[in-house]
Enzyme design. Structure first.
Site, short mmCIF file in Angstrom:
data_model
loop_
_atom_site.label_atom_id
_atom_site.label_comp_id
_atom_site.label_asym_id
_atom_site.label_seq_id
_atom_site.Cartn_x
_atom_site.Cartn_y
_atom_site.Cartn_z
N HIS A 191 -5.04 -24.14 49.59
CA HIS A 191 -5.25 -24.71 50.92
C HIS A 191 -4.03 -24.41 51.80
CE1 HIS A 191 -8.79 -27.69 50.40
NE2 HIS A 191 -8.97 -26.60 49.70
N TYR A 239 -7.47 -36.07 56.71
CA TYR A 239 -6.82 -37.39 56.67
C TYR A 239 -7.15 -38.06 57.99
CZ TYR A 239 -3.87 -35.99 52.69
OH TYR A 239 -3.41 -35.59 51.45
N PRO A 298 -0.75 -43.22 47.82
CA PRO A 298 -1.30 -41.87 47.63
C PRO A 298 -1.37 -40.99 48.88
CG PRO A 298 -3.03 -43.52 47.45
CD PRO A 298 -1.74 -44.26 47.53
N LYS A 334 1.68 -37.27 46.66
CA LYS A 334 2.97 -37.00 46.03
C LYS A 334 3.12 -37.55 44.60
CE LYS A 334 4.42 -34.45 48.99
NZ LYS A 334 3.86 -33.22 48.48
N TYR A 339 4.69 -31.91 52.80
CA TYR A 339 3.38 -31.88 52.14
C TYR A 339 3.33 -30.80 51.06
CZ TYR A 339 -1.59 -32.68 51.52
OH TYR A 339 -2.81 -33.00 50.98
P1 FAD Z 1 0.24 -41.62 33.75
O1 FAD Z 1 -0.74 -40.62 34.23
O2 FAD Z 1 0.11 -43.03 34.12
O3 FAD Z 1 0.37 -41.45 32.20
C1 FAD Z 1 1.04 -42.38 31.38
C2 FAD Z 1 0.40 -42.37 30.01
O4 FAD Z 1 1.14 -43.25 29.17
C3 FAD Z 1 -1.03 -42.88 30.03
O5 FAD Z 1 -1.87 -41.96 29.36
C4 FAD Z 1 -0.96 -44.22 29.31
O6 FAD Z 1 -2.13 -44.51 28.58
C5 FAD Z 1 0.24 -44.02 28.41
N1 FAD Z 1 0.92 -45.28 28.07
C6 FAD Z 1 1.15 -46.35 28.85
N2 FAD Z 1 1.81 -47.30 28.18
C7 FAD Z 1 2.01 -46.81 26.95
C8 FAD Z 1 2.64 -47.34 25.79
N3 FAD Z 1 3.19 -48.55 25.80
N4 FAD Z 1 2.68 -46.58 24.70
C9 FAD Z 1 2.12 -45.34 24.67
N5 FAD Z 1 1.51 -44.80 25.73
C10 FAD Z 1 1.46 -45.52 26.87
N6 FAD Z 1 -1.62 -39.41 42.80
C11 FAD Z 1 -1.94 -38.53 43.72
O7 FAD Z 1 -1.12 -37.65 44.03
N7 FAD Z 1 -3.18 -38.59 44.32
C12 FAD Z 1 -4.13 -39.53 43.97
O8 FAD Z 1 -5.23 -39.56 44.48
C13 FAD Z 1 -3.81 -40.47 43.00
N8 FAD Z 1 -4.67 -41.45 42.63
C14 FAD Z 1 -4.30 -42.36 41.69
C15 FAD Z 1 -5.17 -43.38 41.31
C16 FAD Z 1 -4.80 -44.35 40.37
C17 FAD Z 1 -5.76 -45.44 39.96
C18 FAD Z 1 -3.49 -44.29 39.80
C19 FAD Z 1 -3.06 -45.33 38.79
C20 FAD Z 1 -2.63 -43.25 40.17
C21 FAD Z 1 -3.02 -42.30 41.11
N9 FAD Z 1 -2.17 -41.25 41.50
C22 FAD Z 1 -2.51 -40.36 42.43
C23 FAD Z 1 -0.88 -41.07 40.92
C24 FAD Z 1 -0.90 -40.02 39.83
O9 FAD Z 1 -2.12 -40.05 39.15
C25 FAD Z 1 0.26 -40.33 38.92
O10 FAD Z 1 1.45 -40.14 39.69
C26 FAD Z 1 0.32 -39.48 37.66
O11 FAD Z 1 -0.75 -39.84 36.82
C27 FAD Z 1 1.63 -39.72 36.94
O12 FAD Z 1 1.60 -39.14 35.68
P2 FAD Z 1 2.39 -39.79 34.49
O13 FAD Z 1 2.13 -38.88 33.32
O14 FAD Z 1 3.79 -40.04 34.89
O15 FAD Z 1 1.75 -41.22 34.26
C1 DHB Z 2 -6.37 -36.57 46.85
C2 DHB Z 2 -5.65 -37.73 46.76
C3 DHB Z 2 -4.63 -37.97 47.65
O1 DHB Z 2 -3.91 -39.08 47.58
C4 DHB Z 2 -4.33 -37.06 48.65
O2 DHB Z 2 -3.34 -37.35 49.52
C5 DHB Z 2 -5.04 -35.90 48.73
C6 DHB Z 2 -6.06 -35.66 47.82
C7 DHB Z 2 -7.48 -36.33 45.91
O3 DHB Z 2 -7.70 -37.13 45.01
O4 DHB Z 2 -8.15 -35.30 46.04
#
Ligand code: FAD
Ligand code: DHB
Length: 389
Positions: A72, A200, A292, A296, A384
């Protein structure tokens, strides 16, 4: 059991770190509390910075991403009845990539399995011991018995609700938090995206985002009340609300259909400092959360992985601890800037319950400044597409 680095959490940060280290001959064990299917069932981010894509390639898992992702070069910003485009390519020479977090995680799990990487699922009661000493270890419960892994370092990649951050004593840990008075209701549907770029949209009724995964998979969000549950929102109610929050021409073109996933996420800004305590390093959501708006979350997790991976390789290959000693400082410097961008973009496009007429005029002036000022667009685009690592 013994390994060099225990990685707590099998989300994108834990898996990517494990895969990168493995390819440099550094042994890891990943402990994940849930099952693989559970982790893959979580629909989250969809926009990847080029820095993230490069890391996936370096980890040897870029092939499907390169084949199936979509570039994009810009995004649409709408506000009430006006809209304009921010051209990332023109402003920065770069772009972002559309590829779902679910697919990133699937590719990483497949790669870990192909390399016989050690990933323990259903690891309960993970506990970190003696992270501030020279001989740390981690214990967990599985199949009715307690297991112990001795290691040299621990990477806390266990998300916002994990144990790693909590292990750092309160007199060392400093937390900064801002809660927003709304959430995002997200819907995934097997329908063609309404536009070929993201939209957006700020409106009188609140924020909306039109995003996508591929030609026949759309991801849409609307700002909602914190007390709402997904069950409060029928598909019809969702589509009706979305149409009211985007410019007329998109509302008319929107193809609706049955939702295949619907969930609500509260919005939060959060940072913990420092991101290192002894031999424990925090990575990704374990250390910080952004609202979100601006996509980021996953991308800051990737920049942490970049710094930690390079620091650990420098330590193991060159006997130089500079990279791990400066990990927290380097990661936080980039994170605070992503926090700022996500907070600004959230403020720019959402309706807040206590917003006065003056506040709304300021919001409109901010939007108009962005629309009319090429420097402001450049600043937006640079943030971005992702600040340099
Ligand atoms: P996570 O993906 O949270 O992974 C952590 C892992 O650790 C999980 O699998 C969990 O099960 C495991 N865990 C937790 N506790 C324990 C424990 N005690 N022992 C062992 N394992 C454990 N970001 C965007 O940029 N755009 C979005 O649209 C967006 N939507 C989101 C929607 C939701 C509901 C959430 C919660 C987050 C969203 N995010 C979004 C943020 C993005 O998904 C996260 O920044 C990303 O998942 C971070 O990755 P991570 O591996 O650090 O953490
Ligand atoms: C998506 C989520 C976001 O928070 C964003 O800023 C752009 C895209 C997505 O889930 O596609």
């Amino acid at each position: 059991m013994r390994t060099q680095v225990v990685i707590i959490g099998g989300g994108p940060s834990g898996l990517l770190l494990s895969q990168l280290l493995h390819r440099k001959g550094i042994d890891t064990v990943v402990l994940e509390r849930k099952t693989r299917d559970y982790v893959l069932g979580r629909i989250r981010a969809g926009i990847l910075e080029v820095g993230f894509v490069d890391l996936m390639r370096e980890a040897g898992v870029g092939a499907r991403l390169d084949r199936e992702s979509h570039i994009h070069d810009g995004t649409v910003i709408a506000y009430e009845d006006q809209e304009f485009r921010i051209d990332f390519k023109e402003m920065t020479g770069s772009h972002v990539v559309v590829y779902g977090q679910t697919e990133v995680t699937r590719d990483l799990y497949d790669a870990r399995a192909a390399m016989d990487g050690k990933v323990v699922f259903n690891a309960e009661g993970v506990t970190i011991h003696e992270a501030d000493g020279d001989a740390p270890y981690v214990t967990y419960e599985k199949d009715g018995s307690t297991h112990r892994i001795d290691c040299e370092f621990i990477a806390g990649c266990d998300g916002f609700h994990g144990v790693s951050r909590q292990t750092i004593p309160l007199d060392v840990r400093r937390e900064y938090e801002k809660l927003y008075p709304f959430g995002w209701l997200g819907v995934l549907s097997e329908t063609p995206p309404v536009h070929d770029e993201l939209i957006y949209s700020g409106s009188e009724r609140g924020f909306a985002l039109c995003s996508m995964r591929n030609e026949n998979l759309s991801r849409y969000y609307v700002q909602c009340s914190l007390s709402d549950t997904p069950e409060d929102w029928s598909d019809d109610a969702f589509w009706t609300e979305l149409k009211r929050r985007i410019p007329g021409k998109y509302a008319e073109a929107l193809v609706t259909g049955a939702s295949i996933e619907k969930s609500i996420a509260p919005l939060r800004s959060f940072v913990t400092e420092p991101m290192r305590w002894g031999r424990l390093f925090l990575c990704g959501d374990a250390a910080h959360i952004v609202p979100p708006t601006g996509a980021k979350g996953l991308n800051t997790a990737a920049s942490d992985v970049h710094y930690l991976y390079n620091g650990l390789v420098q330590h193991y290959h060159d006997g130089d601890s500079h990279g791990i000693d400066t990990y927290s400082e380097k990661a936080l410097a980039r994170i605070w800037k992503a926090e700022r961008f996500s907070w600004t973009t959230t403020n720019l496009l959402h309706r807040f319950p206590d917003q006065s007429e003056f506040d709304l005029k300021m919001q409109l002036a901010d939007v108009n400044f962005l629309r009319d000022n090429v420097n402001a667009q450049k600043v937006f685009a640079e943030n971005y597409i992702g600040l340099p690592y």
